[in-house]
Design a protein around this motif. Structure first.
Motif, PDB file in Angstrom:
ATOM      1  N   SER A   1       7.811   1.190   4.722  1.00 60.05           N
ATOM      2  CA  SER A   1       7.916   2.539   5.295  1.00 60.05           C
ATOM      3  C   SER A   1       6.806   3.430   4.779  1.00 60.05           C
ATOM      4  O   SER A   1       6.331   4.338   5.487  1.00 60.05           O
ATOM      5  N   LEU A   2       6.369   3.159   3.476  1.00 60.85           N
ATOM      6  CA  LEU A   2       5.268   3.931   2.951  1.00 60.85           C
ATOM      7  C   LEU A   2       3.979   3.642   3.739  1.00 60.85           C
ATOM      8  O   LEU A   2       3.212   4.567   4.089  1.00 60.85           O
ATOM      9  N   ILE A   3       3.758   2.359   4.021  1.00 61.42           N
ATOM     10  CA  ILE A   3       2.567   1.994   4.805  1.00 61.42           C
ATOM     11  C   ILE A   3       2.652   2.597   6.202  1.00 61.42           C
ATOM     12  O   ILE A   3       1.668   3.143   6.741  1.00 61.42           O
ATOM     13  N   THR A   4       3.832   2.538   6.789  1.00 61.55           N
ATOM     14  CA  THR A   4       4.027   3.104   8.135  1.00 61.55           C
ATOM     15  C   THR A   4       3.790   4.610   8.124  1.00 61.55           C
ATOM     16  O   THR A   4       3.170   5.194   9.032  1.00 61.55           O
ATOM     17  N   GLY A   5       4.263   5.247   7.064  1.00 62.34           N
ATOM     18  CA  GLY A   5       4.066   6.705   6.966  1.00 62.34           C
ATOM     19  C   GLY A   5       2.602   7.053   6.849  1.00 62.34           C
ATOM     20  O   GLY A   5       2.141   8.058   7.423  1.00 62.34           O
ATOM     21  N   VAL A   6       1.870   6.247   6.041  1.00 63.70           N
ATOM     22  CA  VAL A   6       0.427   6.506   5.891  1.00 63.70           C
ATOM     23  C   VAL A   6      -0.264   6.299   7.227  1.00 63.70           C
ATOM     24  O   VAL A   6      -1.154   7.086   7.636  1.00 63.70           O
ATOM     25  N   ASN A   7       0.132   5.263   7.941  1.00 56.91           N
ATOM     26  CA  ASN A   7      -0.476   5.000   9.248  1.00 56.91           C
ATOM     27  C   ASN A   7      -0.182   6.155  10.212  1.00 56.91           C
ATOM     28  O   ASN A   7      -1.083   6.598  10.958  1.00 56.91           O
ATOM     29  N   HIS A   8       1.060   6.634  10.221  1.00 56.67           N
ATOM     30  CA  HIS A   8       1.396   7.761  11.106  1.00 56.67           C
ATOM     31  C   HIS A   8       0.624   9.006  10.715  1.00 56.67           C
ATOM     32  O   HIS A   8       0.159   9.779  11.600  1.00 56.67           O
ATOM     33  N   ALA A   9       0.498   9.195   9.394  1.00 57.62           N
ATOM     34  CA  ALA A   9      -0.249  10.379   8.960  1.00 57.62           C
ATOM     35  C   ALA A   9      -1.703  10.280   9.370  1.00 57.62           C
ATOM     36  O   ALA A   9      -2.312  11.276   9.817  1.00 57.62           O
ATOM     37  N   MET A  10      -2.303   9.106   9.264  1.00 60.03           N
ATOM     38  CA  MET A  10      -3.697   8.944   9.646  1.00 60.03           C
ATOM     39  C   MET A  10      -3.835   9.087  11.151  1.00 60.03           C
ATOM     40  O   MET A  10      -4.817   9.707  11.648  1.00 60.03           O
ATOM     41  N   ALA A  11      -2.882   8.605  11.924  1.00 57.76           N
ATOM     42  CA  ALA A  11      -2.952   8.736  13.385  1.00 57.76           C
ATOM     43  C   ALA A  11      -2.846  10.200  13.779  1.00 57.76           C
ATOM     44  O   ALA A  11      -3.553  10.679  14.695  1.00 57.76           O
ATOM     45  N   ARG A  12      -2.019  10.910  13.113  1.00 51.89           N
ATOM     46  CA  ARG A  12      -1.866  12.343  13.413  1.00 51.89           C
ATOM     47  C   ARG A  12      -3.139  13.096  13.080  1.00 51.89           C
ATOM     48  O   ARG A  12      -3.577  14.012  13.830  1.00 51.89           O
ATOM     49  N   LEU A  13      -3.759  12.725  11.882  1.00 53.30           N
ATOM     50  CA  LEU A  13      -5.017  13.366  11.535  1.00 53.30           C
ATOM     51  C   LEU A  13      -6.091  13.058  12.586  1.00 53.30           C
ATOM     52  O   LEU A  13      -6.896  13.946  12.940  1.00 53.30           O
ATOM     53  N   VAL A  14      -6.090  11.869  13.068  1.00 52.33           N
ATOM     54  CA  VAL A  14      -7.083  11.482  14.076  1.00 52.33           C
ATOM     55  C   VAL A  14      -6.849  12.310  15.353  1.00 52.33           C
ATOM     56  O   VAL A  14      -7.799  12.807  15.979  1.00 52.33           O
TER      57      VAL A  14
END
Length: 584
Positions: free
Chosen positions: A13-26
């Motif tokens: 879930s931590l990896i998924t959260g980081v991925n979602h955060a990076m997608a949102r930043l993008v």
């Protein structure tokens, strides 16, 4: 398994959260229109923040792991030290434990042992304080536990027992001290004694803590108590002597009744006061005595004569004091000499009283013995009836048994007395056993004298008589002597009559005559009497008994020696007396 799944789920879930955060930043960057280069920079910045955060967290966790490992080692060392100090078995951890579990187990074990150590130290300190206080009071040696060490359970138990023992000893000694001090105080009050030494003053002090409860102090108080008891006895003796002196003076002076009021007065509150009272009364009577010296000296002389008679003092024993006894110059010095002699005789009489009582008892039985001897020689005694002879025989046997016992008892008492005093015990100028032997000697001489007189009288009355001529036609019949049946009582009388004869010897002479010699018991004078048997040419006269040879000194004897000779078997040719031989 569940914890590992949860951690894996959290990691994903931590990896998924980081991925979602990076997608949102993008998406944000796209909407803004940020160029690629700026987007890369921003993405590097995000990466840097994430790396720094993770690195920081990793460092913290590494530090935690290191700290836990260090704690494990530290706790392990503390645990080993505590086990060694407390004397318990080393703690063994379970296998396959994580570092965190090892740290927790070791920490709990160390805390438990530290608590036990502190409890032991606290108990030891309390007991040691009690022990030190008791040891100071009792002057005893404290229980030794090395300083800086943790006491074991056995040491604590021994220390506790030591404290209990000292506590009991303290109670016991306090009781002894209290009893000794009460007795000392009571004795001092009874005697009226004022404390003289520091020990006496401290012994009656009300402060109970003034004395250390040591054996030396107990011995000192016991010694003081014994000294006071000896002093009390000496005061009692002094008072009794003063009272006896006052009584003697009062009787000598024949004081009127008012003078005797002091004897009826109650004793004073203390012995010292009572002694002072009697001392004053004695001084008063002595002043009265000085005015009546002649009468007082004469009364003392009368008392001396009574004591001399009681002690059976002979003229030789009275001679040293005869000069003063006949002195008519009445002075205080003469009275003092008489009082000294009277006191000496009183002391002698008290010491010799058992011997004198035994001697008096022997004299009474000796008188009975002589009376029985006198009755045994009386021919009229057989005319008595009613059993008196039987009673007399029993009493006589009793006296005969008692005399040697009394003589032996006297001999043993005299030996002890003479050994203790280093001088001979004299009665009427001679030693007691010589005195008794002289009575036996005198008795034997008297018996021999009576026997000699009887035999002499018999010889004189039995002279040969010429028979008268018989008338013609008559026959002469020689009278036959009556045969008297011998009874036991008659035999006893006969034995008493000839008791001094122990053996006889006879020898035939060449002229057809025979002689009989009488031998005395040792201690008695030897008598010899010869009787010549008449022949055809003799005149029939008899030779009287020879007189006693007074040159021979009799040997001292006792009743046991006197009676032992009676049991000796006589010679077959011996004759008890001349009448027996005539009958034969």
């Amino acid at each position: 398994m569940m914890s590992s799944r949860r951690s894996e789920a959290l990691a994903s879930s931590l990896i998924t959260g980081v991925n979602h955060a990076m997608a949102r930043l993008v998406d944000i960057w796209d909407s803004i229109g940020i160029m690629e280069e700026q987007r890369v920079e921003r993405m590097q910045t995000v990466n840097k923040h994430i790396d720094e955060l993770l690195h920081s967290m990793i460092m913290e966790e590494e530090a935690l792991r290191h700290r836990i490992k260090t704690d494990v080692l530290t706790f392990q060392k503390q645990l080993d030290t505590l086990c060694l100090e407390l004397g318990v078995e080393p703690c063994k951890l379970e296998e396959k434990l994580t570092v965190l579990q090892m740290e927790k187990n070791l920490r709990c074990r160390v805390e438990s042992l530290l608590k036990e150590k502190n409890e032991r130290l606290r108990e030891m300190n309390d007991l040691k304080k009690q022990d030190e206080d008791l040891c100071v009071t009792l002057c005893a040696t404290p229980y030794y536990i090395p300083s800086g060490s943790v006491p074991s359970q056995s040491q604590l138990q021994e220390l506790k027992e030591h404290v209990e023992k000292l506590s009991k000893e303290k109670v016991s000694r306090e009781k002894v001290f209290s009893g000794l001090r009460d007795d000392i105080r009571s004795l001092m009050d009874e005697m009226g004694h004022e404390p003289e030494s520091s020990l006496e003053r401290e012994s009656i002090c009300p402060d109970t803590d003034i004395f250390l409860l040591t054996h030396d102090n107990i011995k000192a108080l016991q010694l003081l108590l014994s000294q006071l008891q000896i002093k009390k006895e000496s005061l009692f003796s002094a008072r009794d002597k003063l009272k006896e002196r006052a009584t003697s003076l009062w009787n000598r002076l024949s004081c009127p009744e008012p003078e005797g009021e002091a004897f009826r007065e109650a004793a004073m509150s203390t012995l010292s006061d009572d002694i002072r009272r009697w001392k004053g009364y004695v001084e008063h009577l002595e002043e009265l005595q000085l005015a009546q010296l002649e009468e007082v000296v004469n009364k003392v002389r009368q008392e001396l004569v009574v004591l001399w008679n009681k002690c059976m003092c002979g003229p030789e024993e009275r001679e040293p004091f005869s000069v003063h006894f006949s002195d008519n110059h009445y002075t205080e010095e003469l009275l003092a000499l008489h009082d000294t002699e009277l006191l000496r005789m009183k002391v002698f009489f008290e010491e010799a009283q058992p011997i004198l009582e035994d001697l008096e008892k022997w004299k009474r039985n000796w008188a009975l013995f002589q009376e029985f001897e006198r009755k045994a020689a009386d021919p009229n005694r057989f005319s008595n009836r009613g059993g008196s002879l039987l009673k007399e025989s029993k009493d006589r046997a009793k006296v005969q048994k008692l005399l040697p016992k009394l003589e032996e008892e006297l001999r043993s008492r005299i030996e002890v007395w003479e050994k203790n005093h280093g001088t001979s015990f004299l009665v009427l100028g001679q030693r007691i056993m010589d005195y008794i032997s002289s009575h036996w000697k005198e008795h034997c001489l008297q018996k021999d004298k009576e026997k000699n007189e009887r035999m002499t009288k018999k010889a004189e009355t039995s002279q040969f008589k010429t028979p008268t001529k018989r008338p013609h036609g008559t026959t002469y019949t020689t009278p036959t002597p009556n045969k008297i049946k011998k009874t036991p009582n008659m035999l006893a009388v006969r034995t008493a009559t000839v008791s001094s004869i122990s053996s006889t010897s006879s020898s035939s002479t060449s002229g057809g005559s025979s002689s009989t010699t009488f031998l005395c018991v040792p201690g008695r004078p030897q008598l010899s009497a010869k009787r010549t048997k008449t022949t055809e040419g003799s005149s029939g006269s008899r030779v009287p008994l020879q007189e006693f040879n007074s040159d021979k000194k009799p040997v001292a004897m006792s009743y046991s020696a006197f009676t032992s000779e009676l049991s000796r078997k006589a010679n077959t040719d011996a004759f008890l007396n001349s009448t027996v031989k005539d009958m034969l």
